[in-house]
Design an enzyme around this catalytic site. Sequence first.
Site, short mmCIF file in Angstrom:
data_model
loop_
_atom_site.label_atom_id
_atom_site.label_comp_id
_atom_site.label_asym_id
_atom_site.label_seq_id
_atom_site.Cartn_x
_atom_site.Cartn_y
_atom_site.Cartn_z
N ASP A 79 0.81 -1.23 0.00
CA ASP A 79 0.00 0.00 0.00
C ASP A 79 0.84 1.27 0.00
OD1 ASP A 79 -2.53 -1.14 -0.08
OD2 ASP A 79 -2.65 -1.37 2.09
N ARG A 104 0.27 -1.75 7.59
CA ARG A 104 0.89 -0.56 7.00
C ARG A 104 1.88 0.13 7.94
NH1 ARG A 104 -2.88 3.33 3.63
NH2 ARG A 104 -0.79 3.80 2.84
N ARG A 154 -10.01 5.72 11.58
CA ARG A 154 -8.56 5.54 11.59
C ARG A 154 -7.86 6.51 12.56
NH1 ARG A 154 -6.82 2.69 6.98
NH2 ARG A 154 -8.38 1.10 6.52
N HIS A 183 -11.67 7.36 5.53
CA HIS A 183 -10.74 8.49 5.63
C HIS A 183 -11.44 9.76 5.17
CE1 HIS A 183 -6.69 6.10 5.32
NE2 HIS A 183 -6.91 6.47 6.57
N CYS A 279 -5.14 9.75 -2.49
CA CYS A 279 -4.42 8.76 -1.70
C CYS A 279 -2.98 8.59 -2.17
CB CYS A 279 -5.15 7.42 -1.76
SG CYS A 279 -6.66 7.34 -0.79
#
Length: 295
Positions: A79, A104, A154, A183, A279
């Site tokens: 990612d 991540r 998150r 997000h 992103c």
Amino acid sequence: MTTTVPTHVQQQPRRVRPRHYLMCPPTWFDVTYAINPWMDPRLPVDRERAYAQWSALVAAYRAAGHRVDLLDPVPGLPDMVFAANGATVVDGRTLGARFATSQRAAEAVAHRAWHARFGVLYGGRALADPVAVNEAEGDFAVLSSVVLAGYGFRTNLAAHAELAALTGREVLSLELVDPRFYHLDVALAVLDSDTDQVAYYPPAFSARSQAVLADRFPDAVLADDADAYAFGLNAVGDGRNVFLPVGAGHLRDALEARGYVCVEIDTSELLLGGGSVKCCTQEIRPARSEEGDPR
């Protein structure tokens, strides 16, 4: 594909301010786990196609006059292409990321190393290690007068206070309530950070946060369901151009009617990982100039 705005629909002149972006090639991009509702490890990933789509975005930024620096991808971190989540830079002050998911976590180390090495090139003033969980520009949207900060899935609320303390900026907390919009950067887009122009999808936010947004941004562009599900709000604006994924037709038309130039990018392969244009894009915001540059 680039869509040019016809002169007769322009409402006001738009000004591009050159930006500085940090991006990471999707060399190791894959979907081998599911940490958001859009990821499905059963679906095959065409890495070559993902690389071509990412490269088209880089080329579009550079064609518009923006600087793009590259972060070296790390094997085993599929990612990393979603570089927005690695750090937040405001006025040359950098808050590193602390990821909510173990998959991540190691990305934060690579981002910190890049900023420690190259921060001097953009006038870096401070590099802070986070205490609370924050997924950087995934949940922080930087405007001239305020930083909008998402929470609920998150980034922790405590991270909002960390960013405010580091930057001296007002940080406005917004609660996300739909797990598909986990997000802030898939629920709200900054169109022009210098004039505080935004677009957002109201149902992604709690009723209280919707009221805050409506009061603070009465002229915001509102996305519809189709825009949101196409990741249309995972966009990057530079004051004149808005770089956004293909498929958000209502949003595109609304932006063009306001004088923006929409640069549509096919990110269909990257969407398999739950990310698109924004992103992939971390913005490096240098210290404000003595002349009052609103950066």
